[in-house]
Motif scaffolding. Structure first.
Motif, PDB file in Angstrom:
ATOM      1  N   ARG A  38       0.862  -1.188   0.000  1.00  0.00           N
ATOM      2  CA  ARG A  38       0.000   0.000   0.000  1.00  0.00           C
ATOM      3  C   ARG A  38       0.898   1.237   0.000  1.00  0.00           C
ATOM      4  O   ARG A  38       1.652   1.457   0.956  1.00  0.00           O
ATOM      5  CB  ARG A  38      -0.925  -0.015   1.213  1.00  0.00           C
ATOM      6  CG  ARG A  38      -1.911  -1.185   1.146  1.00  0.00           C
ATOM      7  CD  ARG A  38      -2.846  -1.236   2.296  1.00  0.00           C
ATOM      8  NE  ARG A  38      -3.583   0.023   2.448  1.00  0.00           N
ATOM      9  CZ  ARG A  38      -4.467   0.229   3.425  1.00  0.00           C
ATOM     10  NH1 ARG A  38      -4.718  -0.731   4.307  1.00  0.00           N
ATOM     11  NH2 ARG A  38      -5.096   1.378   3.525  1.00  0.00           N
ATOM     12  N   LEU A  39       0.843   1.999  -1.043  1.00  0.00           N
ATOM     13  CA  LEU A  39       1.749   3.142  -1.214  1.00  0.00           C
ATOM     14  C   LEU A  39       1.782   4.067  -0.013  1.00  0.00           C
ATOM     15  O   LEU A  39       2.843   4.531   0.390  1.00  0.00           O
ATOM     16  CB  LEU A  39       1.386   3.932  -2.469  1.00  0.00           C
ATOM     17  CG  LEU A  39       1.660   3.233  -3.798  1.00  0.00           C
ATOM     18  CD1 LEU A  39       1.188   4.095  -4.960  1.00  0.00           C
ATOM     19  CD2 LEU A  39       3.143   2.912  -3.923  1.00  0.00           C
ATOM     20  N   GLU A  40       0.637   4.330   0.581  1.00  0.00           N
ATOM     21  CA  GLU A  40       0.583   5.267   1.695  1.00  0.00           C
ATOM     22  C   GLU A  40       1.226   4.712   2.966  1.00  0.00           C
ATOM     23  O   GLU A  40       1.523   5.458   3.898  1.00  0.00           O
ATOM     24  CB  GLU A  40      -0.870   5.704   1.980  1.00  0.00           C
ATOM     25  CG  GLU A  40      -1.748   4.660   2.647  1.00  0.00           C
ATOM     26  CD  GLU A  40      -2.415   3.643   1.719  1.00  0.00           C
ATOM     27  OE1 GLU A  40      -3.384   3.018   2.161  1.00  0.00           O
ATOM     28  OE2 GLU A  40      -1.964   3.469   0.577  1.00  0.00           O
ATOM     29  N   LEU A  41       1.470   3.400   3.006  1.00  0.00           N
ATOM     30  CA  LEU A  41       2.038   2.779   4.205  1.00  0.00           C
ATOM     31  C   LEU A  41       3.472   2.305   4.031  1.00  0.00           C
ATOM     32  O   LEU A  41       4.089   1.840   4.989  1.00  0.00           O
ATOM     33  CB  LEU A  41       1.168   1.588   4.632  1.00  0.00           C
ATOM     34  CG  LEU A  41      -0.268   1.911   5.014  1.00  0.00           C
ATOM     35  CD1 LEU A  41      -1.011   0.641   5.388  1.00  0.00           C
ATOM     36  CD2 LEU A  41      -0.315   2.909   6.140  1.00  0.00           C
ATOM     37  N   LYS A  43       6.461   3.677   3.733  1.00  0.00           N
ATOM     38  CA  LYS A  43       7.490   4.251   4.605  1.00  0.00           C
ATOM     39  C   LYS A  43       7.282   3.815   6.054  1.00  0.00           C
ATOM     40  O   LYS A  43       8.239   3.465   6.752  1.00  0.00           O
ATOM     41  CB  LYS A  43       7.493   5.770   4.508  1.00  0.00           C
ATOM     42  CG  LYS A  43       8.603   6.423   5.296  1.00  0.00           C
ATOM     43  CD  LYS A  43       8.646   7.915   5.069  1.00  0.00           C
ATOM     44  CE  LYS A  43       9.781   8.531   5.874  1.00  0.00           C
ATOM     45  NZ  LYS A  43       9.859   9.978   5.689  1.00  0.00           N
ATOM     46  N   HIS A  94      -4.440   1.394  13.057  1.00  0.00           N
ATOM     47  CA  HIS A  94      -5.428   1.799  12.053  1.00  0.00           C
ATOM     48  C   HIS A  94      -5.546   0.775  10.924  1.00  0.00           C
ATOM     49  O   HIS A  94      -6.563   0.733  10.244  1.00  0.00           O
ATOM     50  CB  HIS A  94      -5.051   3.157  11.439  1.00  0.00           C
ATOM     51  CG  HIS A  94      -5.056   4.276  12.419  1.00  0.00           C
ATOM     52  ND1 HIS A  94      -6.216   4.845  12.902  1.00  0.00           N
ATOM     53  CD2 HIS A  94      -4.032   4.930  13.025  1.00  0.00           C
ATOM     54  CE1 HIS A  94      -5.913   5.800  13.751  1.00  0.00           C
ATOM     55  NE2 HIS A  94      -4.585   5.876  13.849  1.00  0.00           N
ATOM     56  N   TRP A  95      -4.497  -0.046  10.740  1.00  0.00           N
ATOM     57  CA  TRP A  95      -4.454  -0.943   9.587  1.00  0.00           C
ATOM     58  C   TRP A  95      -4.281  -2.416   9.934  1.00  0.00           C
ATOM     59  O   TRP A  95      -4.325  -3.252   9.039  1.00  0.00           O
ATOM     60  CB  TRP A  95      -3.319  -0.524   8.645  1.00  0.00           C
ATOM     61  CG  TRP A  95      -3.497   0.878   8.154  1.00  0.00           C
ATOM     62  CD1 TRP A  95      -4.317   1.291   7.146  1.00  0.00           C
ATOM     63  CD2 TRP A  95      -2.855   2.047   8.655  1.00  0.00           C
ATOM     64  NE1 TRP A  95      -4.230   2.648   6.998  1.00  0.00           N
ATOM     65  CE2 TRP A  95      -3.332   3.142   7.911  1.00  0.00           C
ATOM     66  CE3 TRP A  95      -1.924   2.284   9.670  1.00  0.00           C
ATOM     67  CZ2 TRP A  95      -2.913   4.450   8.125  1.00  0.00           C
ATOM     68  CZ3 TRP A  95      -1.517   3.581   9.890  1.00  0.00           C
ATOM     69  CH2 TRP A  95      -2.007   4.651   9.121  1.00  0.00           C
TER      70      TRP A  95
END
Length: 127
Positions: A38-41, A43, A94-95
């Motif tokens: 998932r790109l947003e995660l 990093k 959150h995930w």
């Protein structure tokens, strides 16, 4: 492998904080590495993997230094990495499932407790 090398590895392998740090890294890999796609995660996952790895790596480096003073210094760094891993695990709630967060939290807290006692013991012995 010489007899002294074998004995050194055995002693490190018997240190509870190190065993638990390796277990923590394995859990982090299994539990959160799938989130890296998932790109947003990406990093956040990379930082969590690095901090979990740092716990075991600093215990190992300190052990290899040969003096209790140096070892205690690296155990302090390992303890900081365990605290970092703990904090990020809580933010990753959150995930990931709450049971995963709870498992990581409990293991981090065990590692921190063992390291704290060991650091104190080494510092008392050095004075």
């Amino acid at each position: 492998m010489s007899q002294s090398e074998s004995g050194s590895k055995r002693r490190l392998g018997e240190f509870g904080a190190h065993c638990k740090a390796v277990e923590l890294f394995d859990l982090v890999v299994a539990d959160i590495a799938p989130l890296a796609s998932r790109l947003e995660l990406g990093k956040l996952v990379a930082q969590q993997l690095a901090s979990a790895d740092s716990v075991a790596a600093n215990i190992e480096e300190g052990f290899g230094r040969g003096s209790k003073k140096d070892y205690a210094h690296f155990l302090v760094i390992a303890r900081g990495s365990a605290q970092e891993t703990l904090g990020r695990s809580q933010r990753l709630a959150h995930w990931v499932e709450p049971s995963i967060v709870a498992k990581h939290k409990a293991l981090c807290e065990e590692i921190i407790a063992i390291l704290t006692v060991t650091i104190r013991t080494f510092r008392v012995a050095a004075s």
